[in-house]
Design a protein around this motif. Structure first.
Motif, PDB file in Angstrom:
ATOM      1  N   TRP A  14       0.848  -1.185   0.000  1.00  0.00           N
ATOM      2  CA  TRP A  14       0.000   0.000   0.000  1.00  0.00           C
ATOM      3  C   TRP A  14       0.891   1.246   0.000  1.00  0.00           C
ATOM      4  O   TRP A  14       1.566   1.531   0.987  1.00  0.00           O
ATOM      5  CB  TRP A  14      -0.918  -0.001   1.238  1.00  0.00           C
ATOM      6  N   ASN A  15       0.932   1.941  -1.118  1.00  0.00           N
ATOM      7  CA  ASN A  15       1.802   3.111  -1.281  1.00  0.00           C
ATOM      8  C   ASN A  15       3.251   2.786  -0.913  1.00  0.00           C
ATOM      9  O   ASN A  15       3.972   3.598  -0.355  1.00  0.00           O
ATOM     10  CB  ASN A  15       1.309   4.292  -0.432  1.00  0.00           C
ATOM     11  N   HIS A  16       3.659   1.569  -1.235  1.00  0.00           N
ATOM     12  CA  HIS A  16       4.982   1.081  -0.836  1.00  0.00           C
ATOM     13  C   HIS A  16       5.546   0.241  -1.972  1.00  0.00           C
ATOM     14  O   HIS A  16       5.507  -0.982  -1.945  1.00  0.00           O
ATOM     15  CB  HIS A  16       4.848   0.268   0.455  1.00  0.00           C
ATOM     16  N   GLY A  17       6.063   0.940  -2.987  1.00  0.00           N
ATOM     17  CA  GLY A  17       6.544   0.251  -4.172  1.00  0.00           C
ATOM     18  C   GLY A  17       7.760  -0.620  -3.929  1.00  0.00           C
ATOM     19  O   GLY A  17       8.022  -1.536  -4.717  1.00  0.00           O
ATOM     20  N   ASN A  18       8.512  -0.375  -2.880  1.00  0.00           N
ATOM     21  CA  ASN A  18       9.709  -1.186  -2.633  1.00  0.00           C
ATOM     22  C   ASN A  18       9.367  -2.629  -2.298  1.00  0.00           C
ATOM     23  O   ASN A  18      10.205  -3.521  -2.439  1.00  0.00           O
ATOM     24  CB  ASN A  18      10.538  -0.572  -1.498  1.00  0.00           C
ATOM     25  N   ALA A  19       8.120  -2.867  -1.862  1.00  0.00           N
ATOM     26  CA  ALA A  19       7.691  -4.237  -1.581  1.00  0.00           C
ATOM     27  C   ALA A  19       7.739  -5.091  -2.843  1.00  0.00           C
ATOM     28  O   ALA A  19       8.016  -6.290  -2.776  1.00  0.00           O
ATOM     29  CB  ALA A  19       6.279  -4.243  -1.001  1.00  0.00           C
ATOM     30  N   HIS A  20       7.487  -4.493  -4.017  1.00  0.00           N
ATOM     31  CA  HIS A  20       7.487  -5.257  -5.265  1.00  0.00           C
ATOM     32  C   HIS A  20       8.844  -5.924  -5.486  1.00  0.00           C
ATOM     33  O   HIS A  20       8.951  -7.130  -5.699  1.00  0.00           O
ATOM     34  CB  HIS A  20       7.206  -4.350  -6.471  1.00  0.00           C
ATOM     35  N   PHE A  21       9.884  -5.105  -5.477  1.00  0.00           N
ATOM     36  CA  PHE A  21      11.240  -5.598  -5.747  1.00  0.00           C
ATOM     37  C   PHE A  21      11.710  -6.528  -4.641  1.00  0.00           C
ATOM     38  O   PHE A  21      12.325  -7.569  -4.899  1.00  0.00           O
ATOM     39  CB  PHE A  21      12.175  -4.404  -5.884  1.00  0.00           C
ATOM     40  N   LEU A  22      11.391  -6.180  -3.393  1.00  0.00           N
ATOM     41  CA  LEU A  22      11.790  -7.014  -2.262  1.00  0.00           C
ATOM     42  C   LEU A  22      11.220  -8.419  -2.395  1.00  0.00           C
ATOM     43  O   LEU A  22      11.927  -9.411  -2.177  1.00  0.00           O
ATOM     44  CB  LEU A  22      11.322  -6.368  -0.951  1.00  0.00           C
ATOM     45  N   ARG A  23       9.955  -8.516  -2.751  1.00  0.00           N
ATOM     46  CA  ARG A  23       9.336  -9.834  -2.918  1.00  0.00           C
ATOM     47  C   ARG A  23      10.050 -10.636  -4.006  1.00  0.00           C
ATOM     48  O   ARG A  23      10.307 -11.832  -3.845  1.00  0.00           O
ATOM     49  CB  ARG A  23       7.861  -9.673  -3.267  1.00  0.00           C
ATOM     50  N   GLY A  24      10.364  -9.970  -5.116  1.00  0.00           N
ATOM     51  CA  GLY A  24      11.035 -10.674  -6.200  1.00  0.00           C
ATOM     52  C   GLY A  24      12.432 -11.129  -5.836  1.00  0.00           C
ATOM     53  O   GLY A  24      12.837 -12.257  -6.164  1.00  0.00           O
TER      54      GLY A  24
END
Length: 375
Positions: A14-24
């Motif tokens: 939620w309004n936290h784009g860094n989660a995308h890359f971290l998950r990958g």
């Protein structure tokens, strides 16, 4: 290796784009048989907002999508670094962390840590709030992972770190890949948060006004849209879908014919070469992409082949008309962009780069042990 990561959240995007890359990255490391533990502050800002607006159902959706990813919530006051970092080979601390946590981990590394310690910066605060970034004590860190050349150069020029490397974000191609869908619900979709008025004028110029003039069927997803923004969308006939879990973005892309990238102003004006993660994910899904201006200083993409750049709203309108009127041209653009991602910009490639940095710092990335520490 045992890899310990301190990030704002792996659970909430939620309004936290860094989660995308971290998950990958975490998924890729696990696939390579590394032991990965991600620590996030208990009830952090993004997590609280996600639960408040979407309820616990949003958390359950994350767990179904990423059953292999587990978070370790912590409270700073009770965090034992001796226990948390026991047997750690590599520790990565993201810049969206309390400066006290950063200081304590750096001190632990100097005092008793036989591990490689890296700081990860994925924000524009090195330019827009330099005092806040200068307050981080990185003296105990081995270096900085910066997601663009300008940020790396700032750390070195200002003496915030002794060593720094460019580590761009990338697409998690286990999640982001083309989905087959012959039925298109609309022409254009834009996925992005309204934010803190960092791109209000740009959203209007590059998305709302071209869609309105061309009378296209369009959709937007994102959070933090004030009433003023919702009225603008409604007046242009654009539907608003609210928060969209990032792992559901590929399915949404498959239902539209083209998407847009609208970078926030600090990146476009002050930090050339940093597109953020959105273009990587869009191109990985095989959807034609039109981007508002940003300078591709690191030559991540081939302009005109992987994506189309528009200098202003009028040019956005022209390119939209062109791609929508010529499906084969749009298909060729999407295919070229997808090939670029698969060759250069996957999370697998970024993990390769991370391992190379670790080896440069003297780590044996097979065993996790150090050959020789030079400091």
């Amino acid at each position: 290796m045992r890899i310990v990561m301190f990030y704002h959240s792996i659970v909430s995007d939620w309004n936290h784009g860094n989660a995308h890359f971290l998950r990958g990255i975490a998924t890729e490391l696990l696939a390579r048989r590394h032991e990965v533990e991600v620590f996030e502050p208990k009830n952090g800002w993004s997590y609280r907002n996600l639960v408040r607006e979407e309820g616990e159902r949003a958390i359950r959706r994350f767990r179904r999508a990423f059953p292999q990813l587990k978070e370790s919530p912590y409270e700073l006051e009770g965090l034992s670094l001796d226990r948390t970092l026991e047997r750690a080979d590599l520790v990565i601390v993201h810049e969206w962390n309390d400066p006290e946590l950063v200081r304590r981990i750096g001190e632990h590394r100097r005092r008793r840590g036989n591990y490689t310690l890296l700081f990860h910066d994925t924000h524009h605060r090195s330019v827009t709030d330099a005092a806040a970034m200068a307050a981080y004590d990185l003296s105990g860190f081995d270096g900085v992972l910066a997601y663009g050349t300008p940020i790396r150069d700032i750390y070195l020029a200002r003496g915030w770190a002794k060593r720094a490397w460019v580590w761009h974000e990338a697409a998690d191609v286990r999640v982001f890949y083309p989905r087959s869908n012959r039925h298109k619900e609309g022409d254009v979709v834009w996925i992005g948060n309204w934010g803190d008025d960092e791109r209000t004028d740009e959203i209007r110029e590059f998305f709302i006004e071209p869609v309105q003039r061309l009378k296209l069927k369009a959709m937007v997803y994102g959070v933090r849209y004030p009433e003023k923004a919702l009225r603008l969308l409604e007046g242009a006939g654009i539907r608003y879908g609210g928060w969209l879990p990032n792992f559901e973005v590929p399915r949404v892309f498959s239902r539209y014919r083209v998407t847009l990238h609208i970078p926030r102003r600090p990146y476009a004006e002050s930090l050339p070469g940093i597109p953020t993660i959105r273009p990587f994910e869009a191109l990985a899904c095989g959807i034609p992409l039109i981007s508002a201006p940003w300078e591709d200083r690191d030559r991540l993409f081939s302009a005109g082949k992987d994506l189309r750049f528009a200098g202003d709203g009028a040019e956005t309108e022209d390119i939209l008309q062109e791609l929508l009127a010529h499906p084969q041209q749009a298909k060729s653009l999407a295919a070229h962009g997808l090939a670029c991602i698969m060759e250069h910009h996957t999370c697998g490639r970024r993990v390769d780069e991370l391992m190379a940095i670790c080896r440069e710092l003297g780590m044996n990335t097979v065993t996790g042990r150090e050959w020789e520490r030079g400091n």
